[in-house]
Every structure is written in C-alpha cells, then in structure tokens.
Design an enzyme around this catalytic site. Sequence first.
Site, PDB file in Angstrom:
ATOM      1  N   ARG A  31       0.832  -1.215   0.000  1.00  0.00           N
ATOM      2  CA  ARG A  31       0.000   0.000   0.000  1.00  0.00           C
ATOM      3  C   ARG A  31       0.860   1.256   0.000  1.00  0.00           C
ATOM      4  NH1 ARG A  31      -2.671  -2.928   4.041  1.00  0.00           N
ATOM      5  NH2 ARG A  31      -2.123  -1.671   5.852  1.00  0.00           N
ATOM      6  N   TYR A  42       0.479   4.910  -1.793  1.00  0.00           N
ATOM      7  CA  TYR A  42       0.379   6.152  -1.008  1.00  0.00           C
ATOM      8  C   TYR A  42       1.401   7.185  -1.489  1.00  0.00           C
ATOM      9  CZ  TYR A  42      -2.562   3.486   2.225  1.00  0.00           C
ATOM     10  OH  TYR A  42      -3.559   2.732   2.774  1.00  0.00           O
ATOM     11  N   TYR A  62     -11.726  10.625   3.339  1.00  0.00           N
ATOM     12  CA  TYR A  62     -12.950  10.357   4.100  1.00  0.00           C
ATOM     13  C   TYR A  62     -12.639  10.251   5.597  1.00  0.00           C
ATOM     14  CZ  TYR A  62     -12.354   5.296   4.899  1.00  0.00           C
ATOM     15  OH  TYR A  62     -11.927   4.071   5.332  1.00  0.00           O
ATOM     16  N   ALA A 116     -14.265   7.446  12.163  1.00  0.00           N
ATOM     17  CA  ALA A 116     -15.070   6.273  12.518  1.00  0.00           C
ATOM     18  C   ALA A 116     -15.131   6.110  14.036  1.00  0.00           C
ATOM     19  CB  ALA A 116     -14.466   5.034  11.865  1.00  0.00           C
TER      20      ALA A 116
HETATM   21  C1  LIG Z   1      -7.701   3.757   6.195  1.00  0.00           C
HETATM   22  S1  LIG Z   1      -8.659   3.833   7.651  1.00  0.00           S
HETATM   23  C2  LIG Z   1      -9.524   5.342   7.406  1.00  0.00           C
HETATM   24  C3  LIG Z   1     -10.077   5.950   8.658  1.00  0.00           C
HETATM   25  C4  LIG Z   1     -10.771   7.281   8.430  1.00  0.00           C
HETATM   26  N1  LIG Z   1      -9.813   8.279   7.984  1.00  0.00           N
HETATM   27  C5  LIG Z   1     -11.473   7.812   9.677  1.00  0.00           C
HETATM   28  O1  LIG Z   1     -11.252   8.957  10.054  1.00  0.00           O
HETATM   29  O2  LIG Z   1     -12.259   7.051  10.274  1.00  0.00           O
HETATM   30  C6  LIG Z   1      -9.800   2.550   7.387  1.00  0.00           C
HETATM   31  C7  LIG Z   1     -10.279   1.950   8.688  1.00  0.00           C
HETATM   32  O3  LIG Z   1     -11.118   2.894   9.352  1.00  0.00           O
HETATM   33  C8  LIG Z   1     -12.197   2.232   9.979  1.00  0.00           C
HETATM   34  N2  LIG Z   1     -13.433   2.632   9.302  1.00  0.00           N
HETATM   35  C9  LIG Z   1     -13.567   3.249   8.123  1.00  0.00           C
HETATM   36  N3  LIG Z   1     -14.864   3.439   7.825  1.00  0.00           N
HETATM   37  C10 LIG Z   1     -15.570   2.934   8.852  1.00  0.00           C
HETATM   38  C11 LIG Z   1     -16.946   2.793   9.138  1.00  0.00           C
HETATM   39  N4  LIG Z   1     -17.886   3.222   8.299  1.00  0.00           N
HETATM   40  N5  LIG Z   1     -17.295   2.219  10.306  1.00  0.00           N
HETATM   41  C12 LIG Z   1     -16.362   1.751  11.181  1.00  0.00           C
HETATM   42  N6  LIG Z   1     -15.059   1.847  10.953  1.00  0.00           N
HETATM   43  C13 LIG Z   1     -14.658   2.411   9.805  1.00  0.00           C
HETATM   44  C14 LIG Z   1     -11.953   0.717   9.796  1.00  0.00           C
HETATM   45  O4  LIG Z   1     -11.211   0.256  10.913  1.00  0.00           O
HETATM   46  C15 LIG Z   1     -11.138   0.705   8.533  1.00  0.00           C
HETATM   47  O5  LIG Z   1     -10.363  -0.465   8.414  1.00  0.00           O
END
Ligand SMILES: C[S@@+](CC[C@H](N)C(=O)[O-])C[C@H]1O[C@@H](n2cnc3c(N)ncnc32)[C@H](O)[C@@H]1O
Length: 266
Positions: free
Chosen positions: A71, A75, A97, A129
Amino acid sequence: MSFEDNLQAGSLTIVGTGIQLVGHLTLGAQAHIVQADKLLFAVADPLTAKWLRSLNATAEAIPYNTDRTRRKETYREMVERILTEVRQGLNVCAVFYGHPGVFADPAHGALKQARREGFKAQMLPGISAEDCLFADVGLDPGVNGCQSFEATDFLIRRRKFDPTCALILWQIAMIGNLGFYKEGSHLHGLTVLAEVLQEYYSFDHEVIVYEAAVYYPVCEPVIKRIPLSKLPEANVTPVSTLYVPPLGPAPLDREMMARLGMENRG
Ligand SMILES: C[S@@+](CC[C@H](N)C(=O)[O-])C[C@H]1O[C@@H](n2cnc3c(N)ncnc32)[C@H](O)[C@@H]1O
C-alpha cells in the site's frame, strides 16, 4: 519580512468528509472544497465523489492503484499527485474520508512534503469512525479511558494495553496484509487476533464488530455483539472496526488518592 512572505505560491489544505454522506462535513471544510483552484479526492463511496464534483468543477479522484503489493507505494504515488498540483502554484484542497489525519498516510505524507517544499499547508479535523463509534455504541472515553491501535501494529509490536480500559482496533480486515483487501484474506489474521485477545479476556467476553452508517438515515450502523471466541467467524469488511469493552473499572490506588487529598471526600 513575515514567515508568510517566504512561502511559495500554491497551498495545500487537507480536509475530511466525515463518515456519513454530506451530513458530517464541517462548514470550514466545505468552504475550502468550494473555493479551491483544484480539488482532489480519495473517498470511499461513489455518491460522495459525485457530490464533491457538484461542489467544485475541478474535482478529480486521486488515482488509487490497488494492484501494488505494498500500500505504501500507492500512497507515495498519491502524495506525488497532490504535490504536482500544488507545485503549479494552485490552492489545492485534498479530500479524504473520515478525519483526514486518522489512519491516512497519504494525507500526512502530502502535508509534510508540501511544508518541506515551502508551501503553506494545513489539515482541518473531521469526524472519524471512532467518533461515530463513541456515539453509536455509547462509549464515553472519559469513563474507563480508551486505547486505539491499528490491529496489525497491535499484534506485531505486542502493544502493552490495559484490559480494564476500552480497546478499539482498526483495520481488522487487513491484519498482516501490507497490500490491499482481498475477499476472505482476513480470516487467518482474525483468528490470531482472537487467540491473543483471549490471553487477556475470557472466551465469552462480548466484543463488537462495528460499522458506522455511511448513508444514514437510509442505513443504520452495524453493531454486531459477539463472544470473543466467535470473532474469527465474524462477518468482517474493510470498514469494520473492533471494539473490546473494558473488563471493569481499574482498582483504585488509595495511596495516590490520599496524596491528592481525595481520601476524606467520600
Ligand atoms: C484507512 S482507515 C480510514 C479511517 C478514516 N480516515 C477515519 O477517520 O475514520 C480505514 C479503517 O477505518 C475504519 N473505518 C472506516 N470506515 C468505517 C466505518 N464506516 N465504520 C467503522 N469503521 C470504519 C476501519 O477500521 C477501517 O479499516
């Protein structure tokens, strides 16, 4: 001469959309999105992408190559794509996001690189999240504390943690995976995670596999409560986060309470 006078033409502002479509965007982030000379985005769903295009006609998705085995390489390419626009003297807004600074290597990478090259660069906070989890699951980090780790990092560094304190593990579908998610590729990692957690919690300790609702109110959040022993069989997706509730309040240190003058206050 002020610090600002030494800056190059061109700037970078990194903002987050939050998790929910439209509803989580701050007014500050929206103003930067609308006013940017160039809008670049890396978001998780097509509706958000469409909406960003409606806010700013220059909007363009940052290429996201999932064929790479690491990854980190993708990036690096994303950082370069963002900086290419900034170097042209444009005021660039890059959208990620959630919170753009939470588990977002390219956002931090672009911010650092832009500053290194003498451009004005800032990041605005967004709703992550974890923020959604606090609200949906009813977890107040002020009660027993809260520990938050990337799941692979938690395992390979054998992170020291306190089971009487809330534990949040991110990216549980990506354990041991340095590349990109492939259907079913999470099963071995989840089995190892469950085994390690059972060194600290009983096999029937309730854990929650959580997914915040992106299209609320059309969709509800997913809050799957399962015994720890069933974790390897849980239906996990790339956006699942694991919440392990605390075992209970940590014992009090009476000596410390006396030292703080708390002993006689009931
Ligand atoms: C690359 S990270 C991005 C996190 C994102 N920037 C944030 O602020 O939540 C991806 C991880 O965030 C968490 N995540 C992202 N979307 C989510 C959601 N809708 N519900 C729960 N966890 C989420 C999961 O642990 C996922 O593997």
